[in-house]
Design a protein around this motif. Structure first.
Motif, PDB file in Angstrom:
ATOM      1  N   GLU A 178       0.823  -1.221   0.000  1.00 27.48           N
ATOM      2  CA  GLU A 178       0.000   0.000   0.000  1.00 27.48           C
ATOM      3  C   GLU A 178       0.847   1.256   0.000  1.00 27.48           C
ATOM      4  O   GLU A 178       0.577   2.213  -0.745  1.00 27.48           O
ATOM      5  CB  GLU A 178      -0.918  -0.018   1.231  1.00 27.48           C
ATOM      6  CG  GLU A 178      -1.904   1.142   1.279  1.00 27.48           C
ATOM      7  CD  GLU A 178      -2.829   1.044   2.476  1.00 27.48           C
ATOM      8  OE1 GLU A 178      -3.430   2.077   2.815  1.00 27.48           O
ATOM      9  OE2 GLU A 178      -2.945  -0.046   3.062  1.00 27.48           O
ATOM     10  N   ASP A 179       1.906   1.286   0.841  1.00 30.75           N
ATOM     11  CA  ASP A 179       2.762   2.474   0.905  1.00 30.75           C
ATOM     12  C   ASP A 179       3.458   2.721  -0.421  1.00 30.75           C
ATOM     13  O   ASP A 179       3.609   3.874  -0.857  1.00 30.75           O
ATOM     14  CB  ASP A 179       3.800   2.314   2.023  1.00 30.75           C
ATOM     15  CG  ASP A 179       3.179   2.327   3.410  1.00 30.75           C
ATOM     16  OD1 ASP A 179       2.019   2.791   3.536  1.00 30.75           O
ATOM     17  OD2 ASP A 179       3.846   1.862   4.356  1.00 30.75           O
ATOM     18  N   GLU A 180       3.922   1.654  -1.071  1.00 34.08           N
ATOM     19  CA  GLU A 180       4.631   1.817  -2.340  1.00 34.08           C
ATOM     20  C   GLU A 180       3.696   2.329  -3.431  1.00 34.08           C
ATOM     21  O   GLU A 180       4.101   3.147  -4.278  1.00 34.08           O
ATOM     22  CB  GLU A 180       5.259   0.469  -2.765  1.00 34.08           C
ATOM     23  CG  GLU A 180       6.500   0.051  -1.982  1.00 34.08           C
ATOM     24  CD  GLU A 180       6.168  -0.429  -0.570  1.00 34.08           C
ATOM     25  OE1 GLU A 180       7.045  -0.330   0.302  1.00 34.08           O
ATOM     26  OE2 GLU A 180       5.027  -0.893  -0.357  1.00 34.08           O
ATOM     27  N   ILE A 181       2.461   1.865  -3.427  1.00 29.18           N
ATOM     28  CA  ILE A 181       1.502   2.340  -4.423  1.00 29.18           C
ATOM     29  C   ILE A 181       1.226   3.826  -4.226  1.00 29.18           C
ATOM     30  O   ILE A 181       1.178   4.603  -5.193  1.00 29.18           O
ATOM     31  CB  ILE A 181       0.194   1.522  -4.352  1.00 29.18           C
ATOM     32  CG1 ILE A 181       0.446   0.061  -4.766  1.00 29.18           C
ATOM     33  CG2 ILE A 181      -0.888   2.156  -5.226  1.00 29.18           C
ATOM     34  CD1 ILE A 181       0.973  -0.102  -6.173  1.00 29.18           C
ATOM     35  N   LYS A 182       1.081   4.250  -2.987  1.00 30.73           N
ATOM     36  CA  LYS A 182       0.814   5.674  -2.714  1.00 30.73           C
ATOM     37  C   LYS A 182       1.979   6.559  -3.142  1.00 30.73           C
ATOM     38  O   LYS A 182       1.780   7.657  -3.679  1.00 30.73           O
ATOM     39  CB  LYS A 182       0.537   5.868  -1.221  1.00 30.73           C
ATOM     40  CG  LYS A 182      -0.815   5.341  -0.762  1.00 30.73           C
ATOM     41  CD  LYS A 182      -1.000   5.572   0.726  1.00 30.73           C
ATOM     42  CE  LYS A 182      -2.364   5.052   1.198  1.00 30.73           C
ATOM     43  NZ  LYS A 182      -2.546   5.230   2.669  1.00 30.73           N
ATOM     44  N   SER A 183       3.216   6.084  -2.907  1.00 32.33           N
ATOM     45  CA  SER A 183       4.387   6.914  -3.193  1.00 32.33           C
ATOM     46  C   SER A 183       4.880   6.765  -4.634  1.00 32.33           C
ATOM     47  O   SER A 183       5.683   7.586  -5.097  1.00 32.33           O
ATOM     48  CB  SER A 183       5.524   6.553  -2.240  1.00 32.33           C
ATOM     49  OG  SER A 183       5.975   5.223  -2.471  1.00 32.33           O
ATOM     50  N   GLY A 184       4.434   5.714  -5.334  1.00 38.09           N
ATOM     51  CA  GLY A 184       4.939   5.472  -6.684  1.00 38.09           C
ATOM     52  C   GLY A 184       6.372   4.972  -6.688  1.00 38.09           C
ATOM     53  O   GLY A 184       7.059   5.044  -7.702  1.00 38.09           O
ATOM     54  N   MET A 185       6.806   4.441  -5.544  1.00 38.60           N
ATOM     55  CA  MET A 185       8.183   3.966  -5.387  1.00 38.60           C
ATOM     56  C   MET A 185       8.167   2.505  -4.943  1.00 38.60           C
ATOM     57  O   MET A 185       7.504   2.158  -3.960  1.00 38.60           O
ATOM     58  CB  MET A 185       8.930   4.795  -4.339  1.00 38.60           C
ATOM     59  CG  MET A 185       8.885   6.309  -4.565  1.00 38.60           C
ATOM     60  SD  MET A 185      10.101   6.859  -5.753  1.00 38.60           S
ATOM     61  CE  MET A 185      11.573   6.822  -4.724  1.00 38.60           C
ATOM     62  N   ALA A 186       8.874   1.665  -5.674  1.00 37.52           N
ATOM     63  CA  ALA A 186       8.992   0.261  -5.294  1.00 37.52           C
ATOM     64  C   ALA A 186      10.172   0.073  -4.352  1.00 37.52           C
ATOM     65  O   ALA A 186      11.185   0.775  -4.458  1.00 37.52           O
ATOM     66  CB  ALA A 186       9.182  -0.616  -6.527  1.00 37.52           C
ATOM     67  N   ALA A 187      10.038  -0.854  -3.426  1.00 39.30           N
ATOM     68  CA  ALA A 187      11.168  -1.238  -2.582  1.00 39.30           C
ATOM     69  C   ALA A 187      11.921  -2.362  -3.290  1.00 39.30           C
ATOM     70  O   ALA A 187      11.341  -3.398  -3.602  1.00 39.30           O
ATOM     71  CB  ALA A 187      10.685  -1.695  -1.218  1.00 39.30           C
ATOM     72  N   VAL A 188      13.206  -2.141  -3.572  1.00 40.87           N
ATOM     73  CA  VAL A 188      14.028  -3.141  -4.251  1.00 40.87           C
ATOM     74  C   VAL A 188      15.104  -3.607  -3.272  1.00 40.87           C
ATOM     75  O   VAL A 188      15.945  -2.820  -2.847  1.00 40.87           O
ATOM     76  CB  VAL A 188      14.676  -2.580  -5.529  1.00 40.87           C
ATOM     77  CG1 VAL A 188      15.493  -3.665  -6.233  1.00 40.87           C
ATOM     78  CG2 VAL A 188      13.611  -2.021  -6.465  1.00 40.87           C
ATOM     79  N   LYS A 189      15.054  -4.884  -2.912  1.00 42.56           N
ATOM     80  CA  LYS A 189      15.960  -5.411  -1.903  1.00 42.56           C
ATOM     81  C   LYS A 189      16.915  -6.429  -2.513  1.00 42.56           C
ATOM     82  O   LYS A 189      16.501  -7.348  -3.211  1.00 42.56           O
ATOM     83  CB  LYS A 189      15.172  -6.084  -0.776  1.00 42.56           C
ATOM     84  CG  LYS A 189      16.056  -6.585   0.361  1.00 42.56           C
ATOM     85  CD  LYS A 189      15.242  -7.133   1.518  1.00 42.56           C
ATOM     86  CE  LYS A 189      16.159  -7.572   2.661  1.00 42.56           C
ATOM     87  NZ  LYS A 189      15.393  -8.067   3.824  1.00 42.56           N
ATOM     88  N   SER A 190      18.204  -6.252  -2.236  1.00 43.41           N
ATOM     89  CA  SER A 190      19.211  -7.228  -2.641  1.00 43.41           C
ATOM     90  C   SER A 190      19.126  -8.436  -1.714  1.00 43.41           C
ATOM     91  O   SER A 190      19.115  -8.293  -0.496  1.00 43.41           O
ATOM     92  CB  SER A 190      20.609  -6.601  -2.563  1.00 43.41           C
ATOM     93  OG  SER A 190      21.596  -7.587  -2.716  1.00 43.41           O
TER      94      SER A 190
END
Length: 444
Positions: A392-404
């Protein structure tokens, strides 16, 4: 059959499971690369052929034709058909039918399943897979040696060390006839020492007696007339030519006078690559020259030489040579929660695949969509280099969390990346970690 009764595979016909697939892919990719590097072109022939093709090619008085072929009558038209027990006959039939050698010699190769109804044992199954090569239209010892050296390169590239080469020449038809007469006379003089198989083959296929595995007959066979002693002129020169090329290229071999072929169309060079690591089924590749075969099949006289190797046996050796190959299932695992996040995950997944990456998108199971924690466990187990996380947070901000996912514990980094920048970010990270990364390729 009741609904609850489990159906299992036919005995001797095995499943290749995902855990073994990486080794199979490694072997197939390696052998295909090497064959191409020697100029061999792929040919694909049908699994089912007319029964008479194999009866003529293999010989009517052989165990394969007498006992092992899966043959049947086509209920639609009465044709006598057989599941192919080997690959040379079909390849030669295709060469003649399509006149492939009309414009010069051809180097051909094939791979696929073969079928023989025999007692299953380690490395020997009722459905088994082979890779084969056939060099058609070449006369000299050079092509024989080249095929052998091709095999050596394959063993080296696969890391197989305990494989050795056995070599022999079975000359031409006239030389074999003289040897055959003396061989029959020799065995007739020792008829009481022959087992049932040897007695059955004495007059129909005496060369096969030399290949017996019966310990009680080994001393008798060792003292039998040797075909090498009957070679003359061109046959001897051809064999010396093969050995000279192998010697100059540091290919170690043992001349084995008992290495024969019990079929008339084989001639001159015969060879086998063998190992002690597979028990009784120690031959992983067998080859030789068969100059008369194409003319026997109705084609113009055309020399030919080839080999076939059993894939299951080589996979067994690869397993014993080192750790099983377990490459990553994917480059990126997409973790998401919520309807909008799922939609965005689909969009990002397609973009990542467009960039040449392998991507697994988490999908629901009977137990549900799964929490972030359970999805991350699956992401880690997949072997992916990165997890792209959408909630939900990523959709609101338009930013994906990318984890190594592949760094040392404590070094795993997570970045927030705009949706439109995820592909470039992940590709840059992967290329930065491995300049030779096989998966990354850009579409024009």
């Amino acid at each position: 059959m009741s609904k609850s009764e489990k159906i299992v595979a036919i005995k001797g016909m095995n499943d290749i499971l995902p855990s073994d697939a990486p080794l199979w892919e490694l072997f197939e990719n390696t052998v295909e690369t090497i064959l191409k590097s020697y100029g061999y072109q792929k040919i694909v022939t049908p699994i089912v052929e007319e029964t008479r093709l194999f009866a003529r090619a293999i010989g009517a008085v052989t165990d394969i034709v007498e006992k092992e072929m899966y043959s049947f009558t086509d209920s639609m038209n009465g044709d006598q058909l057989t599941l192919r027990p080997e690959g040379t006959a079909g390849a030669v039939r295709a060469v003649i039918e399509h006149n492939l050698a009309y414009d010069g010699p051809k180097r051909l190769w094939y791979k696929g399943p073969m079928f023989r109804h025999e007692r299953p044992q380690r490395g020997r199954y009722r459905q088994f897979f082979q890779v084969g090569a056939e060099a058609v239209g070449f006369t000299g010892p050079d092509i024989d040696a080249e095929l052998i050296m091709l095999c050596r390169r394959l063993w080296d590239d696969l890391g197989l060390e305990n494989v050795r080469l056995e070599l022999n020449s079975i000359g031409n038809a006239e030389e074999r006839l003289r040897h055959r007469a003396d061989l029959i006379a020799y065995f007739e003089a020792h008829i009481d020492q022959l087992d049932a198989d040897a007695k059955r083959r004495l007059h129909s296929n005496p060369l096969r007696i030399l290949d017996t595995k019966n310990p009680a007959m080994q001393e008798l066979v060792d003292q039998a007339p040797k075909l090498l002693d009957y070679l003359e002129g061109e046959s001897l020169a051809h064999f010396e030519g093969v050995k000279a090329i192998l010697d100059r290229n540091a290919v170690q071999f043992t001349v084995n006078p008992r290495l024969v072929r019990g079929i008339d169309y084989y001639n001159r060079t015969v060879f086998e690559w063998v190992t002690e690591e597979l028990g009784a089924q120690g031959t992983i590749c067998a080859g030789g020259r068969y100059d008369p075969l194409i003319e026997m099949f109705g084609g113009k006289p055309t020399p030919a030489v080839g080999f076939a190797m059993g894939m299951e046996r080589i996979i067994e050796l690869m397993k014993s040579a080192g750790e099983p190959v377990q490459p990553a299932q994917c480059d990126v695992y997409l973790v998401h929660q919520g309807d909008e996040a799922q939609m965005q995950a689909f969009i990002l997944g397609e973009r990542l695949r467009d960039a040449g990456l392998d991507v697994v998108l988490h999908c629901a199971t009977p137990s549900g969509a799964g929490s972030f924690k359970s999805q991350m466990k699956k992401a880690d187990a997949s072997g992916a280099a990165f997890a792209v996380i959408l909630g939900e947070d990523e959709i609101k901000s338009g930013m994906a969390a990318v984890k190594s996912l592949r760094g040392e514990a404590g070094e795993q980094q997570q970045a927030s990346v705009p949706f439109e920048g995820v592909v470039d970010y992940v590709v840059d990270q992967i290329v930065g970690d491995d300049h030779d990364h096989d998966h990354v390729h850009y579409h024009a």
